[in-house]
Motif scaffolding. Structure first.
Motif, PDB file in Angstrom:
ATOM      1  N   GLU A  21      14.583 -16.704  17.480  1.00 46.85           N
ATOM      2  CA  GLU A  21      14.506 -15.815  16.313  1.00 46.85           C
ATOM      3  C   GLU A  21      15.887 -15.274  15.956  1.00 46.85           C
ATOM      4  N   LEU A  22      16.660 -14.858  16.953  1.00 46.59           N
ATOM      5  CA  LEU A  22      18.013 -14.359  16.694  1.00 46.59           C
ATOM      6  C   LEU A  22      18.898 -15.451  16.100  1.00 46.59           C
ATOM      7  N   ASP A  23      18.788 -16.667  16.616  1.00 47.29           N
ATOM      8  CA  ASP A  23      19.581 -17.780  16.080  1.00 47.29           C
ATOM      9  C   ASP A  23      19.224 -18.065  14.627  1.00 47.29           C
ATOM     10  N   PHE A  30      15.496  -9.540  12.474  1.00 46.31           N
ATOM     11  CA  PHE A  30      14.682  -9.823  13.660  1.00 46.31           C
ATOM     12  C   PHE A  30      13.376  -9.043  13.598  1.00 46.31           C
ATOM     13  N   ARG A  31      12.246  -9.737  13.845  1.00 45.48           N
ATOM     14  CA  ARG A  31      10.934  -9.086  13.833  1.00 45.48           C
ATOM     15  C   ARG A  31      10.188  -9.397  15.124  1.00 45.48           C
ATOM     16  N   ALA A  34       7.456 -12.021  14.668  1.00 46.00           N
ATOM     17  CA  ALA A  34       7.919 -13.415  14.665  1.00 46.00           C
ATOM     18  C   ALA A  34       8.126 -13.916  16.093  1.00 46.00           C
ATOM     19  N   VAL A  35       8.610 -13.042  16.977  1.00 48.12           N
ATOM     20  CA  VAL A  35       8.779 -13.416  18.383  1.00 48.12           C
ATOM     21  C   VAL A  35       7.413 -13.691  19.006  1.00 48.12           C
ATOM     22  N   ALA A  36       6.446 -12.848  18.709  1.00 46.89           N
ATOM     23  CA  ALA A  36       5.096 -13.046  19.247  1.00 46.89           C
ATOM     24  C   ALA A  36       4.542 -14.402  18.810  1.00 46.89           C
ATOM     25  N   GLU A  37       4.741 -14.754  17.535  1.00 49.48           N
ATOM     26  CA  GLU A  37       4.269 -16.058  17.047  1.00 49.48           C
ATOM     27  C   GLU A  37       4.964 -17.202  17.772  1.00 49.48           C
ATOM     28  N   ARG A  38       6.279 -17.107  17.910  1.00 53.93           N
ATOM     29  CA  ARG A  38       7.041 -18.174  18.572  1.00 53.93           C
ATOM     30  C   ARG A  38       6.638 -18.336  20.036  1.00 53.93           C
ATOM     31  N   ALA A  39       6.392 -17.202  20.705  1.00 54.78           N
ATOM     32  CA  ALA A  39       6.038 -17.235  22.135  1.00 54.78           C
ATOM     33  C   ALA A  39       4.550 -17.505  22.340  1.00 54.78           C
ATOM     34  N   ARG A  40       3.797 -17.622  21.245  1.00 56.62           N
ATOM     35  CA  ARG A  40       2.342 -17.832  21.297  1.00 56.62           C
ATOM     36  C   ARG A  40       1.662 -16.744  22.125  1.00 56.62           C
ATOM     37  N   LEU A  56      13.374  -5.043  23.179  1.00 58.71           N
ATOM     38  CA  LEU A  56      13.022  -6.435  23.460  1.00 58.71           C
ATOM     39  C   LEU A  56      14.278  -7.300  23.545  1.00 58.71           C
ATOM     40  N   VAL A  57      15.206  -7.114  22.611  1.00 54.14           N
ATOM     41  CA  VAL A  57      16.449  -7.886  22.628  1.00 54.14           C
ATOM     42  C   VAL A  57      17.282  -7.515  23.851  1.00 54.14           C
ATOM     43  N   LEU A  58      17.337  -6.237  24.199  1.00 50.73           N
ATOM     44  CA  LEU A  58      18.082  -5.814  25.394  1.00 50.73           C
ATOM     45  C   LEU A  58      17.494  -6.452  26.649  1.00 50.73           C
TER      46      LEU A  58
END
Length: 132
Positions: A21-23, A30-31, A34-40, A56-58
């Motif tokens: 997501e960061l890339d 950053f959301r 979106a991370v939840a979707e990517r990580a399923r 989360l990013v930290l």
């Protein structure tokens, strides 16, 4: 829905999703969703562990900052040191600069997400000397 993941497997999937997501969008866009979707996984799973995107990013930065595996011995001290420095530099480049700057900026607004070592008592302060 697939098999439910736990522990290291879930953590690895979340960290990989954070980096992806960061890339793709950087820290500003950053959301957590979106991370939840990517990580399923689900947003509640993420929010149970981290109260917000900076946290989360930290956590992903801390995960990525773990020491890399030591390179194979080269047969000379100089060669070993060069190989070690190259491995450390490559490892450090894995962390996107937008993540570092974003977390630092969020740390100003939310001291709870600032790195533990970043406290007023440990920051450099100019010293004043009294005249002799």
């Amino acid at each position: 829905m697939g098999v439910r993941r736990h522990g290291a497997e879930l953590e690895r999937a979340i960290v990989e999703a954070v980096w992806a997501e960061l890339d793709e969008v950087g820290f500003a866009a950053f959301r957590v969703g979106a991370v939840a979707e990517r990580a399923r996984t689900s947003k509640p799973v993420l929010y149970r562990r981290w109260p917000g995107r900076a946290h989360l990013v930290l956590a992903a930065i801390r995960y990525a900052a773990r020491a890399p595996a030591a390179p194979d011995p080269t047969g000379s001290l100089r060669g070993d040191l060069v190989a070690l420095m190259a491995a450390l530099a490559a490892h450090a480049r894995r962390i996107p600069s937008s993540a570092l700057w974003g977390v630092l900026a969020e740390g100003e607004r939310d001291p709870g997400c600032a790195p533990r070592s970043w406290t007023p008592s440990t920051t450099a302060r100019p010293t004043t000397r009294s005249p002799p």
